[in-house]
Design a protein around this motif. Structure first.
Motif, short mmCIF file in Angstrom:
data_model
loop_
_atom_site.label_atom_id
_atom_site.label_comp_id
_atom_site.label_asym_id
_atom_site.label_seq_id
_atom_site.Cartn_x
_atom_site.Cartn_y
_atom_site.Cartn_z
N LEU A 155 -39.12 20.00 17.09
CA LEU A 155 -39.13 18.62 16.62
C LEU A 155 -37.73 18.16 16.19
O LEU A 155 -37.36 17.01 16.40
N ALA A 156 -36.97 19.07 15.58
CA ALA A 156 -35.61 18.71 15.16
C ALA A 156 -34.75 18.33 16.36
O ALA A 156 -34.00 17.33 16.32
N ALA A 157 -34.85 19.10 17.44
CA ALA A 157 -34.08 18.79 18.65
C ALA A 157 -34.57 17.49 19.28
O ALA A 157 -33.77 16.67 19.74
N THR A 158 -35.88 17.30 19.29
CA THR A 158 -36.46 16.10 19.90
C THR A 158 -36.05 14.84 19.16
O THR A 158 -35.68 13.83 19.77
N TYR A 159 -36.12 14.87 17.82
CA TYR A 159 -35.80 13.68 17.04
C TYR A 159 -34.30 13.48 16.85
O TYR A 159 -33.86 12.39 16.53
N GLY A 160 -33.51 14.54 17.07
CA GLY A 160 -32.08 14.38 17.02
C GLY A 160 -31.52 13.78 18.29
O GLY A 160 -30.45 13.16 18.29
N SER A 161 -32.24 13.95 19.39
CA SER A 161 -31.82 13.38 20.67
C SER A 161 -32.34 11.94 20.76
O SER A 161 -32.81 11.38 19.78
N VAL A 162 -32.29 11.33 21.93
CA VAL A 162 -32.51 9.88 22.03
C VAL A 162 -33.50 9.55 23.14
O VAL A 162 -33.60 10.27 24.14
N SER A 163 -34.22 8.45 22.96
CA SER A 163 -35.14 7.94 23.98
C SER A 163 -34.45 6.82 24.75
O SER A 163 -34.19 5.74 24.21
N ILE A 164 -34.17 7.07 26.01
CA ILE A 164 -33.46 6.10 26.81
C ILE A 164 -34.32 4.86 27.06
O ILE A 164 -33.80 3.74 27.17
N VAL A 165 -35.63 5.02 27.12
CA VAL A 165 -36.51 3.86 27.37
C VAL A 165 -36.60 2.98 26.13
O VAL A 165 -36.65 1.75 26.23
N THR A 166 -36.64 3.59 24.93
CA THR A 166 -36.62 2.80 23.70
C THR A 166 -35.33 2.00 23.63
O THR A 166 -35.34 0.83 23.23
N TYR A 167 -34.23 2.63 24.01
CA TYR A 167 -32.95 1.94 24.04
C TYR A 167 -33.00 0.77 25.03
O TYR A 167 -32.52 -0.33 24.72
N GLY A 168 -33.59 0.99 26.20
CA GLY A 168 -33.71 -0.08 27.18
C GLY A 168 -34.55 -1.24 26.67
O GLY A 168 -34.23 -2.41 26.90
N ALA A 169 -35.64 -0.91 25.95
CA ALA A 169 -36.47 -1.96 25.37
C ALA A 169 -35.72 -2.73 24.29
O ALA A 169 -35.91 -3.94 24.13
N ALA A 170 -34.86 -2.03 23.54
CA ALA A 170 -34.07 -2.69 22.50
C ALA A 170 -33.06 -3.66 23.12
O ALA A 170 -32.83 -4.75 22.59
N ILE A 171 -32.47 -3.27 24.25
CA ILE A 171 -31.55 -4.17 24.96
C ILE A 171 -32.30 -5.43 25.40
O ILE A 171 -31.79 -6.55 25.29
N SER A 172 -33.52 -5.23 25.89
CA SER A 172 -34.35 -6.36 26.29
C SER A 172 -34.64 -7.27 25.09
O SER A 172 -34.59 -8.49 25.19
N PHE A 173 -34.94 -6.67 23.95
CA PHE A 173 -35.22 -7.41 22.72
C PHE A 173 -34.01 -8.24 22.30
O PHE A 173 -34.14 -9.42 21.95
N LEU A 174 -32.81 -7.63 22.35
CA LEU A 174 -31.60 -8.35 21.97
C LEU A 174 -31.32 -9.48 22.95
O LEU A 174 -30.86 -10.56 22.56
N GLY A 175 -31.61 -9.24 24.22
CA GLY A 175 -31.40 -10.29 25.22
C GLY A 175 -32.29 -11.49 24.97
O GLY A 175 -31.85 -12.65 25.08
#
Length: 339
Positions: A99-119
């Motif tokens: 879990l530490a490795a999983t939560y320390g790394s990043v979700s590329i799809v969440t990031y993509g959704a955030a870009i969409s939100f900012l747009g």
């Protein structure tokens, strides 16, 4: 804040994700062919990478130095925070490391959704943020493995637990034990990192000259492809939820508390290194997300004893939908408040 959440909830990205969850809950026969799911994933990685590379060509190294250092700080500190919390909750070492490795790394799809939100909200952000996505993929994996070895030495356990991870008993150094070819390969040359970094470098080299060639596919169609991909992710997330429930309410709370804690930390780090409002919010998204591609791939090799239904089920079944619906607007609101 309520208006921002409602706006996010009513976006096509979130609604199609919810449709996918509903399909899984009612046991619909809706499913995506494996090849199509893989193709959509590759498309998103390439699109985010090449757009980031084109934007990066507009910046000097001195401009991106502080954000890069802030990202590396998050990549090393979040696994430590996660492991401390999980050990306090009495979780066994192997699954806590997963879990530490999983939560320390990043979700590329969440990031993509955030870009969409900012747009949709008309908020601009630094183009080099895509570089930070790549940088945040790998450090947590190495830090988590280092922490596991340190805990094992402290508890008097044998250092030899898996031939695949490359640890050896005796007087070998802590760092040398982590240098395993398979771990290095998955962490640095796995699909997500390779495509992101490769596309980013190509976009950076070519610069604005690449726009006519990539715009029709990777820019104009990006939003529509993201919607299709998130429909598929909704189906997968809905199928993972029952697995998470088996492990009790504490682990469910961790899947919600951890992104809020780390996302807030990411927002403050983003503000400290001088990012814009959009960039600061995206730093919060990066810190608050959890990987379900790069980190799990490395964990299958390096920590085979960790249960995938825990680290995959929690990241995909709890944290991913939480961030998609509530987390992204929350980090954006916090970024607005501290600026």
């Amino acid at each position: 804040m309520n208006e921002i959440i409602i706006q996010n909830l009513l976006s096509p990205v979130v609604l199609f994700f919810a449709l996918g969850i509903l399909a899984a809950m009612v046991k619909s026969d809706l499913k995506f062919p494996t090849a199509l799911s893989e193709t959509l994933s590759i498309y998103l990685l390439m699109a985010i990478g090449i757009k980031g590379g084109i934007e990066l060509s507009h910046y000097s190294l001195s401009t991106v130095a502080k954000p890069i250092l802030g990202t590396l700080f998050l990549g090393t500190s979040i696994p430590i925070i996660a492991l401390f919390i999980l050990r306090f909750l009495k979780m066994d070492l192997r699954n806590a490391i997963g879990l530490a490795a999983t939560y320390g790394s990043v979700s590329i799809v969440t990031y993509g959704a955030a870009i969409s939100f900012l747009g949709e909200s008309g908020t601009k952000y630094e183009g080099f943020m895509n570089v930070l996505v790549v940088l945040l993929e790998s450090p947590a994996i190495f830090v988590s493995l280092l922490l596991m070895k340190l805990f094992e030495k402290k508890e008097g356990h044998s250092l030899v637990f898996s031939q695949n991870i490359g640890l050896a008993a005796g007087n070998s150094s802590v760092i040398s034990g982590l240098i395993d070819k398979e771990v290095m390969k998955e962490s640095l040359f796995g699909k997500s990192v390779l495509l992101l970094l490769g596309s980013l470098v190509i976009g950076w080299i070519v610069g604005e000259d690449a726009v006519p060639a990539v715009k029709p596919l990777f820019m104009d169609l990006y939003q529509s492809v993201l919607i299709v991909f998130l429909l598929n992710m909704g189906v997968i997330a809905g199928q993972r939820l029952p697995e998470v429930k088996k492990h009790g309410w504490k682990i469910l709370l961790f899947g919600i508390f951890m992104p809020v804690l780390c996302g807030t930390l990411g927002v403050f780090v983003g503000d400290y290194v001088g990012l814009s409002l959009g960039g600061t919010a995206l730093m919060g998204v990066l810190a608050g997300s959890a990987s379900y591609i790069a980190a799990p791939a490395a964990l299958r090799t390096s920590v085979p004893e960790a249960n995938p239904s825990i680290y995959l089920g929690l990241s995909l079944g709890v944290t991913f939908p939480f961030n998609l619906i509530f987390g992204i607007p929350l980090y954006f609101t916090i970024a607005q408040m501290i600026r």
